[in-house]
Design an enzyme around this catalytic site. Structure first.
Site, PDB file in Angstrom:
ATOM      1  N   LYS A 197     -40.133 -29.339  32.490  1.00  0.00           N
ATOM      2  CA  LYS A 197     -40.954 -28.321  31.818  1.00  0.00           C
ATOM      3  C   LYS A 197     -42.369 -28.282  32.414  1.00  0.00           C
ATOM      4  CE  LYS A 197     -37.847 -26.828  28.916  1.00  0.00           C
ATOM      5  NZ  LYS A 197     -37.205 -25.516  29.208  1.00  0.00           N
ATOM      6  N   ARG A 234     -40.408 -35.679  10.939  1.00  0.00           N
ATOM      7  CA  ARG A 234     -41.027 -35.153  12.164  1.00  0.00           C
ATOM      8  C   ARG A 234     -41.003 -33.625  12.174  1.00  0.00           C
ATOM      9  NH1 ARG A 234     -39.081 -33.684  17.359  1.00  0.00           N
ATOM     10  NH2 ARG A 234     -40.722 -33.841  18.940  1.00  0.00           N
ATOM     11  N   SER A 262     -41.650 -26.796  26.429  1.00  0.00           N
ATOM     12  CA  SER A 262     -41.292 -27.691  25.308  1.00  0.00           C
ATOM     13  C   SER A 262     -42.445 -28.619  24.974  1.00  0.00           C
ATOM     14  CB  SER A 262     -40.075 -28.518  25.703  1.00  0.00           C
ATOM     15  OG  SER A 262     -39.855 -29.556  24.768  1.00  0.00           O
ATOM     16  N   ASN A 263     -42.451 -29.055  23.715  1.00  0.00           N
ATOM     17  CA  ASN A 263     -43.413 -30.088  23.308  1.00  0.00           C
ATOM     18  C   ASN A 263     -43.239 -31.353  24.153  1.00  0.00           C
ATOM     19  OD1 ASN A 263     -42.024 -32.421  21.504  1.00  0.00           O
ATOM     20  ND2 ASN A 263     -40.883 -30.525  21.189  1.00  0.00           N
ATOM     21  N   GLY A 297     -31.683 -23.078  30.366  1.00  0.00           N
ATOM     22  CA  GLY A 297     -31.974 -24.439  30.823  1.00  0.00           C
ATOM     23  C   GLY A 297     -31.270 -25.446  29.935  1.00  0.00           C
ATOM     24  N   TYR A 340     -36.543 -34.269  31.286  1.00  0.00           N
ATOM     25  CA  TYR A 340     -36.583 -32.934  30.657  1.00  0.00           C
ATOM     26  C   TYR A 340     -38.032 -32.441  30.590  1.00  0.00           C
ATOM     27  CZ  TYR A 340     -36.271 -29.592  26.714  1.00  0.00           C
ATOM     28  OH  TYR A 340     -36.372 -28.492  25.895  1.00  0.00           O
TER      29      TYR A 340
HETATM   30  C1  15L Z   1     -36.835 -29.667  22.637  1.00  0.00           C
HETATM   31  O1  15L Z   1     -37.509 -29.180  23.521  1.00  0.00           O
HETATM   32  C2  15L Z   1     -35.358 -29.766  22.771  1.00  0.00           C
HETATM   33  O2  15L Z   1     -34.807 -28.683  23.470  1.00  0.00           O
HETATM   34  C3  15L Z   1     -34.661 -29.936  21.442  1.00  0.00           C
HETATM   35  O3  15L Z   1     -33.364 -30.435  21.722  1.00  0.00           O
HETATM   36  C4  15L Z   1     -35.411 -30.874  20.496  1.00  0.00           C
HETATM   37  O4  15L Z   1     -35.395 -32.182  20.994  1.00  0.00           O
HETATM   38  C5  15L Z   1     -36.844 -30.409  20.341  1.00  0.00           C
HETATM   39  O5  15L Z   1     -37.471 -30.292  21.587  1.00  0.00           O
HETATM   40  C6  15L Z   1     -37.665 -31.367  19.454  1.00  0.00           C
HETATM   41  O6  15L Z   1     -38.616 -31.974  19.943  1.00  0.00           O
HETATM   42  O7  15L Z   1     -37.331 -31.476  18.277  1.00  0.00           O
END
Ligand code: 15L
Length: 272
Positions: A142, A176, A113-114, A75, A138
């Protein structure tokens, strides 16, 4: 276990493929890219959004020794247009799920993803039971992929674990990251746990290391068998000493960091 890893040539994929082999799995790689040098398992170059191509991959994988599970990492790993995000995250997941049903494969571990919950305030520890709060298209992709997994679990009784990954990096680089970091070794531990967990049904876990400053609750992952060993705090001294350490503080008050800022606003669908 015999496992098909999508996005196998990517940053997580390349670490994971060798890590899963080290843990005794038989790994088959699938990617848009050709087989990377040194890859030892079977390899398929195909687009996960193409149902015919994916059906052919499953025919070959199942025919050559069976297939126990899919790890879906493929992805676009950053913000894109809404149509591209939906294809990249939702359509590919649907194509793989259909191929799994048709070939009797009953487990999938998914790289969510977060950013599926990125607009959640940082104030409290984020659990697995909160409503989706995507911070970008994005993140919407997800959330959509997670919903599709849930549908196939409920309707077809497969097992699906969505791992909401934080920041997958060799080491944390910003303040972070002291909360969001997922080390390479912990990523392997996490996906190995997703493959081995007894009857996970539909589960959501957070893909971060055992960070002292974690913003996400590791309990759901631990219950599933993911026992992270690394902690970003070991890098805190060096990171706090850099001027860039403060950059994310001005960016956002949400767990998605700068993805929540206006810099990421764009039209959902471009006009002609
Ligand atoms: C993600 O899901 C992304 O793929 C990556 O590029 C970063 O942005 C990561 O999260 C993040 O939150 O650090």
């Amino acid at each position: 276990m015999r496992v098909l890893v999508t996005g196998a040539a990517g940053s997580i994929g390349s670490v994971l493929c060798s890590g899963l082999v080290d843990r005794g799995h038989d790994v088959l790689g699938l990617d848009l890219m050709v087989e990377p040098e040194g890859f030892t398992g079977g390899w398929f170059t195909a687009d996960c959004a193409d149902p015919d191509a994916v059906a052919a991959v499953f025919d070959a994988a199942v025919g050559s020794g069976g297939l126990d599970a899919v790890v879906h990492l493929a992805g676009i790993p950053h913000e894109s247009s809404l149509p591209d995000a939906l294809t990249s995250h939702v359509v590919t997941t649907g194509v793989l799920l259909d191929a799994m049903l048709e070939h009797g494969v009953s487990r999938i571990a998914y790289a969510s993803s977060n950013h599926a919950v990125g607009f959640t305030e940082r104030a409290a520890l984020v659990g697995d039971d909160i409503a989706p709060r995507p911070d970008t298209f994005y993140g919407v992709g997800k959330v959509g992929a997670e919903a599709l997994l849930r549908l196939y679990v409920d309707r077809h009784g497969i097992d699906a674990v969505a791992t909401r990954i934080g920041s997958f990096l060799p080491q944390p680089e910003t303040r972070r990251h002291l909360s969001t970091w997922l080390s390479h070794d912990d990523a392997v531990r996490m996906f190995d746990a997703c493959l081995n967990a007894a009857d996970p049904g539909f589960s959501v876990i957070y893909g971060i290391s055992a960070n002292t400053r974690a913003w996400w609750d590791l309990r759901p992952g631990r219950e599933l068998g993911y026992l992270p060993q690394d902690d970003a705090e070991h890098f805190a001294g060096a990171i706090e000493a850099t001027p860039e350490a403060d950059s994310d503080r001005v960016d956002a008050d949400h767990v998605g960091g700068h993805f929540t800022t206006d810099r990421f606003h764009r039209r959902a669908v471009d006009r002609a």
